[in-house]
Design a protein around this motif. Sequence first.
Motif, PDB file in Angstrom:
ATOM      1  N   GLU A  16       0.887  -1.352   0.005  1.00  0.00           N
ATOM      2  CA  GLU A  16      -0.036   0.111  -0.035  1.00  0.00           C
ATOM      3  C   GLU A  16       0.901   1.392   0.069  1.00  0.00           C
ATOM      4  O   GLU A  16       0.700   2.209  -0.776  1.00  0.00           O
ATOM      5  CB  GLU A  16      -0.859   0.003   1.237  1.00  0.00           C
ATOM      6  CG  GLU A  16      -1.892   1.182   1.230  1.00  0.00           C
ATOM      7  CD  GLU A  16      -2.686   1.229   2.511  1.00  0.00           C
ATOM      8  OE1 GLU A  16      -3.469   2.073   2.564  1.00  0.00           O
ATOM      9  OE2 GLU A  16      -2.536   0.097   3.420  1.00  0.00           O
ATOM     10  N   LYS A  17       2.007   1.194   0.745  1.00  0.00           N
ATOM     11  CA  LYS A  17       2.768   2.484   0.839  1.00  0.00           C
ATOM     12  C   LYS A  17       3.821   2.696  -0.289  1.00  0.00           C
ATOM     13  O   LYS A  17       4.417   3.527  -0.572  1.00  0.00           O
ATOM     14  CB  LYS A  17       3.865   2.304   2.084  1.00  0.00           C
ATOM     15  CG  LYS A  17       2.937   2.680   3.235  1.00  0.00           C
ATOM     16  CD  LYS A  17       2.444   4.128   3.443  1.00  0.00           C
ATOM     17  CE  LYS A  17       1.582   4.377   4.484  1.00  0.00           C
ATOM     18  NZ  LYS A  17       0.935   5.656   4.587  1.00  0.00           N
ATOM     19  N   LEU A  18       3.869   1.284  -1.142  1.00  0.00           N
ATOM     20  CA  LEU A  18       4.956   1.520  -2.257  1.00  0.00           C
ATOM     21  C   LEU A  18       4.667   2.468  -3.222  1.00  0.00           C
ATOM     22  O   LEU A  18       5.406   3.319  -3.541  1.00  0.00           O
ATOM     23  CB  LEU A  18       5.010   0.058  -2.700  1.00  0.00           C
ATOM     24  CG  LEU A  18       6.106  -0.271  -3.778  1.00  0.00           C
ATOM     25  CD1 LEU A  18       7.489   0.363  -3.553  1.00  0.00           C
ATOM     26  CD2 LEU A  18       6.015  -1.568  -4.558  1.00  0.00           C
ATOM     27  N   SER A  19       3.260   2.726  -3.630  1.00  0.00           N
ATOM     28  CA  SER A  19       2.792   3.565  -4.429  1.00  0.00           C
ATOM     29  C   SER A  19       3.136   5.065  -4.228  1.00  0.00           C
ATOM     30  O   SER A  19       3.917   6.007  -4.993  1.00  0.00           O
ATOM     31  CB  SER A  19       1.397   3.577  -4.674  1.00  0.00           C
ATOM     32  OG  SER A  19       0.864   4.704  -5.699  1.00  0.00           O
ATOM     33  N   GLU A  20       3.239   5.289  -2.720  1.00  0.00           N
ATOM     34  CA  GLU A  20       3.408   6.764  -2.256  1.00  0.00           C
ATOM     35  C   GLU A  20       5.070   6.898  -2.336  1.00  0.00           C
ATOM     36  O   GLU A  20       5.386   7.965  -2.766  1.00  0.00           O
ATOM     37  CB  GLU A  20       3.038   6.870  -0.749  1.00  0.00           C
ATOM     38  CG  GLU A  20       3.193   8.083  -0.394  1.00  0.00           C
ATOM     39  CD  GLU A  20       2.553   8.395   1.120  1.00  0.00           C
ATOM     40  OE1 GLU A  20       3.164   9.366   1.841  1.00  0.00           O
ATOM     41  OE2 GLU A  20       2.158   7.300   1.571  1.00  0.00           O
ATOM     42  N   ALA A  21       5.813   5.855  -2.028  1.00  0.00           N
ATOM     43  CA  ALA A  21       7.355   6.040  -2.337  1.00  0.00           C
ATOM     44  C   ALA A  21       7.629   6.231  -3.596  1.00  0.00           C
ATOM     45  O   ALA A  21       8.340   7.132  -3.933  1.00  0.00           O
ATOM     46  CB  ALA A  21       7.784   4.735  -1.557  1.00  0.00           C
ATOM     47  N   MET A  22       6.926   5.547  -4.572  1.00  0.00           N
ATOM     48  CA  MET A  22       7.352   5.694  -5.800  1.00  0.00           C
ATOM     49  C   MET A  22       6.787   7.024  -6.508  1.00  0.00           C
ATOM     50  O   MET A  22       7.799   7.605  -7.115  1.00  0.00           O
ATOM     51  CB  MET A  22       6.861   4.756  -6.870  1.00  0.00           C
ATOM     52  CG  MET A  22       7.321   3.051  -6.487  1.00  0.00           C
ATOM     53  SD  MET A  22       8.951   3.028  -6.693  1.00  0.00           S
ATOM     54  CE  MET A  22       9.186   3.360  -8.428  1.00  0.00           C
ATOM     55  N   ASP A  23       5.739   7.575  -6.039  1.00  0.00           N
ATOM     56  CA  ASP A  23       5.357   8.708  -6.443  1.00  0.00           C
ATOM     57  C   ASP A  23       6.302   9.970  -5.822  1.00  0.00           C
ATOM     58  O   ASP A  23       6.736  10.961  -6.538  1.00  0.00           O
ATOM     59  CB  ASP A  23       3.813   9.132  -5.989  1.00  0.00           C
ATOM     60  CG  ASP A  23       3.090   8.577  -6.730  1.00  0.00           C
ATOM     61  OD1 ASP A  23       3.465   7.875  -7.526  1.00  0.00           O
ATOM     62  OD2 ASP A  23       1.800   8.249  -6.261  1.00  0.00           O
ATOM     63  N   THR A  24       6.900   9.858  -4.824  1.00  0.00           N
ATOM     64  CA  THR A  24       7.778  10.616  -4.133  1.00  0.00           C
ATOM     65  C   THR A  24       9.224  10.739  -4.879  1.00  0.00           C
ATOM     66  O   THR A  24       9.677  11.565  -5.005  1.00  0.00           O
ATOM     67  CB  THR A  24       8.160  10.272  -2.403  1.00  0.00           C
ATOM     68  OG1 THR A  24       6.877  10.417  -2.079  1.00  0.00           O
ATOM     69  CG2 THR A  24       8.943  11.246  -1.890  1.00  0.00           C
TER      70      THR A  24
END
Length: 573
Positions: A476-484
């Motif tokens: 779930e957090k992987l998407s936010e990390a890649m966007d950052t």
Amino acid sequence: MSPLSQQPSPTEQSEAPGPMRQRSRQACLPCRRRKRKCDGKMPCNVCKGYDYECEYDNGTQSAAPLKRPSPLNSSPSQPPKRIARSVHSSTALKQSADSSILPGVIEPSKPRYVGRYSSIAFPLYVGLEVQATNLPRLHSFAYHTGVRKEPTCAVSHKITGHVPWSTARSLLDIYTAVIHPVFGFLDMERIYVLSEKHWHEQPQDMAFEALICGILALASLFSDFLDQESETWIVSHAKEILEDVVISRFPTLETIAAWILRTIYIRSTGRPHVAWLCSCTIMHLVEAAGLHHAPEFIMQAIGNLAPNPEIADIINRTAQVANCVHILVAFEYGRSIMTFNRQTIQNNDTTPRGAGVTSQLCNLVATIPTNQGTDDPDVLIPELLSTLDRIITTNVEHDFLILLRADLALGIYRRLRVMEPGLQHGQNDRVISVGTAALSAARRLASLSQPWWNVVGSVFQFACALIVMDTPASCEKLSEAMDTLQVIVDRFQTHLAREALSTARQLVKAFLDKKRRGVETLERIVGTTTPEASVPAEESQLLHDIASLSPSLAAQLPIDLDYLWAMDFQPPI
């Protein structure tokens, strides 16, 4: 000039006035042994001239020779004694042999520290033992054959000719506002004063020029105030000064500070191996100047400076930041950590400068275990788990430290993964929590175009950790990390940032391919055990059974039939 470089000559030190007796009725012990005329002062003229340890029999001289307690003699019941050339007599050395702090020798005129067992110090100890009239100086006697002359200093003052004062003043302001709050080990008010003198025909020493070059280079890195060619020249000029054989012979406080700034710059722009070597050089210089001992020992031994809380704070803060920078670089890179006196980074709240971001930096680094004496997983794993708790619960405010806290937590996670691949999900969740906080901090620093060394690295390492965790929370957090990571790349547009994003995407794609292969394997299993043609009929029968058992459940159709296949509708036996 630094507090460690503003030192009186040996002659000036010997002429320092001491407490005086009104009348002399008895000679001091050294004069009595040598049958010399003594004036009864403390110290007497003879002892001052020959650097003897001037002392009297009990009751003949009431004045204490030194008001500050000497940490070289840890016994509280014995009064401190004046140290000739900062070296104890043989009696004092024997008394301090069992002390927890092994005393060494600091030469006041250099300054230079050597261990008590050094070959350089031994001739002086021999002179003390045999009560020589002229003590050998602290010198590298017979260190080599001397078949070659030593080179002379090959560097000169150049910074003032390349950078005008107005530009230097602006860069000093940038350093004070951006970098100094985190690495607060310099007296910036004093730096401003000395810098103005340096640019206006009052040149300081070469160590100060190396220090000011480090400040200007870091300020330019964080502001693009100078073009890259000018910034590179400043860095190279500082390197030439710091590596000159004549300059490096005398490790002043400015020299150590300049190496700290150089290490921070190399960590922000260079390779891991070079950064680690620079950080090791800092620690060697800390030992060479004796900063790894208590600050009051340095104050007493180097130059006999009067007690000054501000100077003592600068010395202590320099030792703290030197330790922190070295430990951070070595821990992240998986290299050896050099440790001397851990007290230098633990006692960081004893002065007004102790409060703030630098104190938080020291507290954060103090959580890292530096002892590497065992490889036993039964011992290391509990210690690492305890360290992870301390890291996560350490309060930090600056965005760089929020990223740094995530770096340290990920460093512990990597070590735990090696020793215990089946890491519990509870530990994963705690790493995810500090990593998530780092994502917001990285976005804020990127928006300010501040290239702290972990703006890209923390996010990239967090993305790698999320992939290998392979849990619903991590995915779930992987998407936010890649966007950052994408935001950071768009902001800086550098090769290393794009390379990190590209590598992270390749790892995500490989992670997805792995998941697909697993799904395909499960689908093949389902396809071989349940003929595809019979599935609709069985689904129809299942729906009929559901409707007969629970009309309310049937009203919620369509439902997740894959979930229902795994359910057991039979009552327990």
